[in-house]
Motif scaffolding. Structure first.
Motif, PDB file in Angstrom:
ATOM      1  N   MET A   1      -6.382  -4.792  40.035  1.00  0.00           N
ATOM      2  CA  MET A   1      -5.492  -3.815  39.393  1.00  0.00           C
ATOM      3  C   MET A   1      -5.422  -4.085  37.882  1.00  0.00           C
ATOM      4  O   MET A   1      -5.370  -5.228  37.467  1.00  0.00           O
ATOM      5  N   LYS A   2      -5.423  -3.009  37.120  1.00  0.00           N
ATOM      6  CA  LYS A   2      -5.406  -3.186  35.670  1.00  0.00           C
ATOM      7  C   LYS A   2      -4.370  -2.225  35.085  1.00  0.00           C
ATOM      8  O   LYS A   2      -4.306  -1.070  35.496  1.00  0.00           O
ATOM      9  N   GLU A   3      -3.571  -2.712  34.139  1.00  0.00           N
ATOM     10  CA  GLU A   3      -2.508  -1.887  33.581  1.00  0.00           C
ATOM     11  C   GLU A   3      -2.916  -1.283  32.238  1.00  0.00           C
ATOM     12  O   GLU A   3      -3.721  -1.871  31.520  1.00  0.00           O
ATOM     13  N   GLY A   4      -2.332  -0.119  31.927  1.00  0.00           N
ATOM     14  CA  GLY A   4      -2.626   0.560  30.666  1.00  0.00           C
ATOM     15  C   GLY A   4      -1.384   0.638  29.786  1.00  0.00           C
ATOM     16  O   GLY A   4      -0.916  -0.376  29.292  1.00  0.00           O
ATOM     17  N   ILE A   5      -0.833   1.842  29.667  1.00  0.00           N
ATOM     18  CA  ILE A   5       0.301   2.028  28.745  1.00  0.00           C
ATOM     19  C   ILE A   5       1.631   2.148  29.506  1.00  0.00           C
ATOM     20  O   ILE A   5       1.648   2.454  30.694  1.00  0.00           O
ATOM     21  N   HIS A   6       2.720   1.895  28.781  1.00  0.00           N
ATOM     22  CA  HIS A   6       4.048   1.913  29.401  1.00  0.00           C
ATOM     23  C   HIS A   6       4.655   3.308  29.371  1.00  0.00           C
ATOM     24  O   HIS A   6       4.435   4.060  28.424  1.00  0.00           O
ATOM     25  N   VAL A   7       5.399   3.602  30.412  1.00  0.00           N
ATOM     26  CA  VAL A   7       5.931   4.955  30.590  1.00  0.00           C
ATOM     27  C   VAL A   7       7.413   4.857  30.958  1.00  0.00           C
ATOM     28  O   VAL A   7       7.802   3.989  31.735  1.00  0.00           O
ATOM     29  N   MET A   8       8.213   5.747  30.374  1.00  0.00           N
ATOM     30  CA  MET A   8       9.612   5.820  30.788  1.00  0.00           C
ATOM     31  C   MET A   8      10.006   7.274  31.009  1.00  0.00           C
ATOM     32  O   MET A   8       9.643   8.148  30.227  1.00  0.00           O
ATOM     33  N   HIS A   9      10.695   7.519  32.122  1.00  0.00           N
ATOM     34  CA  HIS A   9      11.275   8.831  32.401  1.00  0.00           C
ATOM     35  C   HIS A   9      12.783   8.673  32.240  1.00  0.00           C
ATOM     36  O   HIS A   9      13.357   7.736  32.810  1.00  0.00           O
ATOM     37  N   LEU A  10      13.390   9.554  31.457  1.00  0.00           N
ATOM     38  CA  LEU A  10      14.825   9.440  31.179  1.00  0.00           C
ATOM     39  C   LEU A  10      15.509  10.782  31.445  1.00  0.00           C
ATOM     40  O   LEU A  10      15.002  11.832  31.019  1.00  0.00           O
ATOM     41  N   PHE A  11      16.637  10.731  32.113  1.00  0.00           N
ATOM     42  CA  PHE A  11      17.382  11.950  32.449  1.00  0.00           C
ATOM     43  C   PHE A  11      18.835  11.767  31.992  1.00  0.00           C
ATOM     44  O   PHE A  11      19.473  10.774  32.361  1.00  0.00           O
ATOM     45  N   ALA A  88      27.727  11.160  23.280  1.00  0.00           N
ATOM     46  CA  ALA A  88      27.272  12.501  23.677  1.00  0.00           C
ATOM     47  C   ALA A  88      26.335  12.481  24.882  1.00  0.00           C
ATOM     48  O   ALA A  88      26.196  13.480  25.580  1.00  0.00           O
ATOM     49  N   LEU A  89      25.684  11.361  25.113  1.00  0.00           N
ATOM     50  CA  LEU A  89      24.720  11.296  26.226  1.00  0.00           C
ATOM     51  C   LEU A  89      25.234  10.385  27.328  1.00  0.00           C
ATOM     52  O   LEU A  89      25.755   9.304  27.073  1.00  0.00           O
ATOM     53  N   GLU A  90      24.998  10.852  28.531  1.00  0.00           N
ATOM     54  CA  GLU A  90      25.346  10.016  29.680  1.00  0.00           C
ATOM     55  C   GLU A  90      24.069   9.891  30.497  1.00  0.00           C
ATOM     56  O   GLU A  90      23.486  10.906  30.890  1.00  0.00           O
ATOM     57  N   ILE A  91      23.621   8.654  30.744  1.00  0.00           N
ATOM     58  CA  ILE A  91      22.367   8.497  31.478  1.00  0.00           C
ATOM     59  C   ILE A  91      22.593   8.833  32.956  1.00  0.00           C
ATOM     60  O   ILE A  91      23.562   8.414  33.554  1.00  0.00           O
ATOM     61  N   VAL A  92      21.675   9.617  33.510  1.00  0.00           N
ATOM     62  CA  VAL A  92      21.765  10.002  34.922  1.00  0.00           C
ATOM     63  C   VAL A  92      20.767   9.187  35.740  1.00  0.00           C
ATOM     64  O   VAL A  92      21.080   8.667  36.801  1.00  0.00           O
ATOM     65  N   TYR A  93      19.538   9.070  35.191  1.00  0.00           N
ATOM     66  CA  TYR A  93      18.497   8.337  35.913  1.00  0.00           C
ATOM     67  C   TYR A  93      17.437   7.906  34.910  1.00  0.00           C
ATOM     68  O   TYR A  93      17.161   8.621  33.948  1.00  0.00           O
ATOM     69  N   SER A  94      16.881   6.723  35.145  1.00  0.00           N
ATOM     70  CA  SER A  94      15.791   6.286  34.278  1.00  0.00           C
ATOM     71  C   SER A  94      14.753   5.594  35.140  1.00  0.00           C
ATOM     72  O   SER A  94      15.092   5.044  36.203  1.00  0.00           O
ATOM     73  N   TYR A  95      13.514   5.624  34.691  1.00  0.00           N
ATOM     74  CA  TYR A  95      12.461   4.978  35.477  1.00  0.00           C
ATOM     75  C   TYR A  95      11.391   4.407  34.562  1.00  0.00           C
ATOM     76  O   TYR A  95      10.865   5.093  33.690  1.00  0.00           O
ATOM     77  N   LEU A  96      11.098   3.122  34.768  1.00  0.00           N
ATOM     78  CA  LEU A  96      10.103   2.423  33.950  1.00  0.00           C
ATOM     79  C   LEU A  96       8.862   2.135  34.790  1.00  0.00           C
ATOM     80  O   LEU A  96       8.962   1.639  35.916  1.00  0.00           O
ATOM     81  N   PRO A 161      10.340   8.938  42.452  1.00  0.00           N
ATOM     82  CA  PRO A 161       9.797   7.608  42.740  1.00  0.00           C
ATOM     83  C   PRO A 161       9.380   7.510  44.204  1.00  0.00           C
ATOM     84  O   PRO A 161       9.891   8.251  45.048  1.00  0.00           O
ATOM     85  N   MET A 162       8.469   6.606  44.463  1.00  0.00           N
ATOM     86  CA  MET A 162       7.876   6.521  45.809  1.00  0.00           C
ATOM     87  C   MET A 162       7.546   5.070  46.163  1.00  0.00           C
ATOM     88  O   MET A 162       7.310   4.248  45.283  1.00  0.00           O
ATOM     89  N   LEU A 163       7.541   4.778  47.457  1.00  0.00           N
ATOM     90  CA  LEU A 163       7.061   3.465  47.923  1.00  0.00           C
ATOM     91  C   LEU A 163       6.172   3.654  49.142  1.00  0.00           C
ATOM     92  O   LEU A 163       6.108   4.732  49.714  1.00  0.00           O
ATOM     93  N   LYS A 164       5.461   2.603  49.483  1.00  0.00           N
ATOM     94  CA  LYS A 164       4.707   2.572  50.732  1.00  0.00           C
ATOM     95  C   LYS A 164       5.469   1.640  51.665  1.00  0.00           C
ATOM     96  O   LYS A 164       5.831   0.522  51.258  1.00  0.00           O
ATOM     97  N   LYS A 165       5.691   2.071  52.882  1.00  0.00           N
ATOM     98  CA  LYS A 165       6.579   1.340  53.808  1.00  0.00           C
ATOM     99  C   LYS A 165       6.079  -0.041  54.184  1.00  0.00           C
ATOM    100  O   LYS A 165       4.876  -0.294  54.228  1.00  0.00           O
ATOM    101  N   THR A 229       5.912  -1.703  40.595  1.00  0.00           N
ATOM    102  CA  THR A 229       6.333  -2.875  41.380  1.00  0.00           C
ATOM    103  C   THR A 229       6.765  -3.967  40.401  1.00  0.00           C
ATOM    104  O   THR A 229       6.024  -4.307  39.471  1.00  0.00           O
ATOM    105  N   GLY A 230       7.962  -4.482  40.610  1.00  0.00           N
ATOM    106  CA  GLY A 230       8.490  -5.527  39.730  1.00  0.00           C
ATOM    107  C   GLY A 230       9.116  -4.984  38.459  1.00  0.00           C
ATOM    108  O   GLY A 230       9.736  -5.727  37.701  1.00  0.00           O
ATOM    109  N   LEU A 231       8.936  -3.691  38.181  1.00  0.00           N
ATOM    110  CA  LEU A 231       9.490  -3.106  36.956  1.00  0.00           C
ATOM    111  C   LEU A 231      10.721  -2.258  37.243  1.00  0.00           C
ATOM    112  O   LEU A 231      11.648  -2.184  36.445  1.00  0.00           O
ATOM    113  N   ASP A 232      10.679  -1.558  38.360  1.00  0.00           N
ATOM    114  CA  ASP A 232      11.817  -0.697  38.701  1.00  0.00           C
ATOM    115  C   ASP A 232      11.998  -0.689  40.215  1.00  0.00           C
ATOM    116  O   ASP A 232      11.288  -1.391  40.931  1.00  0.00           O
ATOM    117  N   ASP A 233      12.937   0.127  40.709  1.00  0.00           N
ATOM    118  CA  ASP A 233      13.391  -0.011  42.096  1.00  0.00           C
ATOM    119  C   ASP A 233      12.376   0.417  43.158  1.00  0.00           C
ATOM    120  O   ASP A 233      12.462  -0.011  44.307  1.00  0.00           O
TER     121      ASP A 233
END
Ligand code: 76R
Length: 287
Positions: A1-11, A88-96, A161-165, A229-233
């Motif tokens: 496995m090889k990693e590239g760039i970092h991504v954040m989703h913010l709501f 003015a902003l209230e965080i609802v959900y974030s994902y790294l 977000p998704m996981l494998k069982k 994995t290891g970065l977020d839930d």
């Protein structure tokens, strides 16, 4: 496995009470700052900020951030929040998450098999060598875009977000060897679903059928699967970009019948978003 760039989703939700108390220039000032930040981070791959409005009531604003450096992404996030007046902003959900090459990328042996069986070419011939070169180049470009994706200019973005069982594990017994051999069959029989307990070749075969299902949506859906994995839930962030919202519903429904999702997939909350530049966001939300 090889990693590239970092991504954040913010709501975020906008605190309307805090916004109402702003002096009239406050809203225009925030817009100006956000426009400048988006303008400064408007590259094909990264650094990049994309702005959206969330549709469906879970949030008001949504942002997708891409940065090569982890610290760069952290700074971008803070710079984004600093565009808005305090409170003015209230965080609802974030994902790294991070872009990645999965374990299931085609190997040279896979490409050779394609040249032989799919294109019906004979190893050692000139046509075979040419096809191999073409496939290797395609694979190289493909890997590059998986690590450094370039988002299409489409209106709809769906994130979940998704996981494998990881339920159960084949029991240790004198039958273990036999059980391993027929692992998928056994797992199906006893109701366990543990993706991480499957042999690599079984996972690769299942992923092949997943990709075949996915390819039916070429031109309608562009997917970005980022590892967490290891970065977020959860284990992955799924970002689906589409021209029309119906395509999102169709692909998610169709994937539900594909074994990888039907049997091994677990999902978090879904966020559906519409792409709007900062100026249009302000109009849409009457800010
Ligand atoms: O990278 C590739 O395109 C090669 C094949 C491929 C991989 C390795 C692929 C193709 N996916 C891969 C990996 Mn996918 N994908 C999802 C979802 O809602 C659901 O049920 C599942 C969410 C969708 C909709 C989707 C779409 N994919 C993954 C992984 C990582 C697995 C791992 O490493 O264990 C996840 C979590 C995941 C989930 N996938 C495709 C698509 C589509 C549309 C394609 C075809 C892309 C194309 O070739 O054009």
């Amino acid at each position: 496995m090889k990693e590239g760039i970092h991504v954040m989703h913010l709501f975020y939700r906008v605190d309307r009470m805090a916004w109402a108390e702003l002096d009239p220039a406050g809203s225009a000032k925030a817009l100006e700052k956000l426009e400048a930040l988006c303008e400064a981070n408007n590259n094909a791959s990264h650094p990049l900020i994309r702005s959206y409005t969330n549709v469906g009531g879970k949030a008001d604003l949504a942002f997708m951030l891409f940065h090569e450096d982890f610290s760069g992404l952290a700074q971008m996030h803070r710079d984004l929040e600093a565009c808005f007046p305090p409170g003015a902003l209230e965080i609802v959900y974030s994902y790294l998450s991070v872009t990645e090459l999965t374990d299931y990328m085609p190997t040279d042996a896979d490409l050779e098999a394609r040249a032989k069986w799919e294109f019906k070419l004979t190893p050692g011939t000139k046509a075979f060598e040419e096809k191999m070169e073409e496939l290797q180049q395609w694979n190289k470009d493909y890997k590059h875009y998986r690590l450094y994706p370039e988002m299409p200019d489409w209106d709809v973005m769906c994130f979940y977000p998704m996981l494998k069982k990881r339920d159960g594990w084949p029991a240790e017994s004198c039958w273990t060897k036999l059980r391993k051999k027929f692992q998928r069959k056994f797992l199906q029989n006893d109701g366990d679903a543990n993706w991480y307990g499957l042999d690599f070749k079984d996972r690769k075969q299942l992923m092949r059928s997943h990709a075949t299902t996915g390819r039916k949506f070429a031109g309608r859906i562009s997917q970005l699967i980022t590892g967490s994995t290891g970065l977020d839930d959860w284990e992955w962030g799924v970002t689906l970009m589409a021209k029309e919202v119906a395509s999102v519903k169709q692909i998610v429904y169709e994937m539900r019948f594909d074994e990888v999702s039907a049997r091994y997939g677990g999902f978090g909350e879904f966020y559906i978003n519409l792409r709007l530049n900062p100026e249009d966001l302000w109009k849409h939300l009457s800010l």
